[in-house]
Write an enzyme that holds these catalytic residues in place. Structure first.
Site, mmCIF file in Angstrom:
data_model
loop_
_atom_site.group_PDB
_atom_site.id
_atom_site.type_symbol
_atom_site.label_atom_id
_atom_site.label_comp_id
_atom_site.label_asym_id
_atom_site.label_seq_id
_atom_site.Cartn_x
_atom_site.Cartn_y
_atom_site.Cartn_z
ATOM 1 N N ASP A 42 9.478 -20.618 33.564
ATOM 2 C CA ASP A 42 10.615 -19.877 34.122
ATOM 3 C C ASP A 42 10.695 -18.444 33.597
ATOM 4 O OD1 ASP A 42 11.278 -20.374 31.501
ATOM 5 O OD2 ASP A 42 13.281 -21.182 31.917
ATOM 6 N N CYS A 45 9.012 -19.093 28.838
ATOM 7 C CA CYS A 45 8.205 -20.145 28.209
ATOM 8 C C CYS A 45 7.737 -19.790 26.807
ATOM 9 C CB CYS A 45 7.029 -20.516 29.094
ATOM 10 S SG CYS A 45 5.946 -19.136 29.541
ATOM 11 N N HIS A 223 -9.360 -17.104 20.791
ATOM 12 C CA HIS A 223 -8.315 -17.407 19.820
ATOM 13 C C HIS A 223 -7.675 -16.126 19.280
ATOM 14 C CE1 HIS A 223 -9.614 -21.681 19.319
ATOM 15 N NE2 HIS A 223 -10.792 -21.169 19.675
ATOM 16 N N HIS A 242 1.306 -18.213 31.245
ATOM 17 C CA HIS A 242 2.207 -19.303 30.847
ATOM 18 C C HIS A 242 1.786 -19.873 29.501
ATOM 19 C CE1 HIS A 242 5.022 -22.578 31.278
ATOM 20 N NE2 HIS A 242 4.050 -23.443 31.034
#
Length: 261
Positions: A42, A45, A223, A242
Site C-alpha cells: 500500500d 510496506c 545484498h 515492494h
C-alpha cells in the site's frame, strides 16, 4: 467485508519460488532463508515491515524492548528540533510506545501480529516513522542534501503539490519557487520510500538492516547492509518496489550476511 491483511502470518519461503524452472535468484533465496512474512503493498510496506520485523526480533528480550521504547520517547525531541509542533506528532508517538508496552506486557507473539493488523494502530506507527525519518533528514541536511534532487531537505520531505507541471517554477523575479516532488515524499502516507529515507530511519533508531534485492539482470541476489558495516537486526526482501520480511536459516546466521557460507 473482511479487513485487509496488513501483515501476514509467516509462510514457507517456497511460496516465493516457482515450481517450474525457478530462477537462480529464487534458488539462492531458498538456500539462505526459510520463511517470509508478506506485507500489504500500500506504499507503506517498508515502514510497516521495518517496525514489525525489528519488534519481532527483540520480542523476547526485555532490555531491548525497554531500550527501544525509551528511544522512541526520546525521539520526540528529534522532531521538535526539526521544527515539528508537538501536537502534530505526539499522538503517533504514543501509538508506537503503546505497541511496545503491549509487547512488554504480553509474551505472545500473536499480540504483535494483531496490533499490526489493526489499521488505526499500524498506520499510526507508520506515520510516526515517516515523521521521524523526515526530522532526521532535516536535522542532518548537510549530509543528506547530497543524495536528493531537491533545493532543500524540507522540500524533499514535504509534498506541496502533485502536478508535474509545478516541478520547478519561478516568477520573473526568481523569488517564488514551487517544487512538487510527486514521486519522493517522506511524510505523506502511501508514498514509496527511497534509499536515503531507509538510511535516515536506520540512523535515527540505531537499527541495522539487511535488504535482499531480486531486482536487476544479475543471476545472483544483491545484498545491502544499512548502514554499511552494521550488524543487521532484520532482513527484508525487495522486489518490484515492494518489501516483505525474510527469516534467515538458523545455520546461516552470522554477524555478516554477505560473508561466504
Amino acid at each position: 467485508m473482511a479487513a485487509l491483511c496488513l501483515v501476514s502470518c509467516k509462510e514457507d519461503i517456497s511460496t516465493l519460488v516457482s515450481t517450474e524452472n525457478p530462477h537462480p535468484k529464487q534458488k539462492e533465496l531458498d538456500g539462505q532463508f526459510l520463511g517470509v512474512r508478506k506485507i500489504l503493498g500500500d506504499g507503506n510496506c517498508f515502514y510497516r515491515a521495518f517496525c514489525f520485523a525489528y519488534l519481532e526480533s527483540i520480542f523476547h528480550i526485555p532490555r531491548a524492548l525497554e531500550r527501544f521504547k525509551q528511544k522512541i520517547i526520546q525521539s520526540g525531541q528529534v522532531l521538535a528540533v526539526a521544527g515539528f509542533e508537538e501536537s502534530s506528532f505526539i499522538h503517533h508517538l504514543d501509538t508506537v510506545v503503546n505497541v511496545v508496552e503491549e509487547c512488554q506486557a504480553d509474551e505472545q507473539e500473536s499480540t504483535l501480529l494483531k496490533l499490526f493488523n489493526d489499521s488505526a494502530v499500524s498506520d499510526g506507527v507508520v506515520q510516526y516513522l515517516r515523521l521521524l525519518t523526515s526530522a532526521h533528514l532535516q536535522n542532518f541536511a548537510d549530509f543528506f542534501c547530497n543524495f536528493v534532487e531537491a533545493p532543500d531537505l524540507q522540500v524533499y520531505c514535504r509534498q506541496v503539490g502533485n502536478n508535474p507541471a509545478n516541478h520547478f517554477q519561478a516568477d520573473i523575479k526568481g523569488i517564488i519557487r514551487v517544487y512538487a516532488l510527486f514521486t519522493q515524499e517522506v511524510e505523506v502516507m502511501a508514498m514509496e520510500c527511497d534509499h536515503v529515507d531507509i538510511l535516515a530511519l536506520s540512523q535515527a533508531l540505531d537499527v541495522g538492516l539487511h535488504i535482499v534485492s531480486l531486482e536487476g539482470e544479475q543471476q545472483q541476489l544483491v545484498h545491502y547492509i544499512i548502514p554499511e558495516g552494521a550488524q543487521p537486526s532484520l532482513h527484508l526482501l525487495y522486489q518490484s518496489s515492494h518489501y516483505n520480511i525474510l527469516y534467515q536459516r538458523p545455520e546461516l546466521k552470522n554477524p555478516n550476511p554477505l560473508s561466504p557460507n
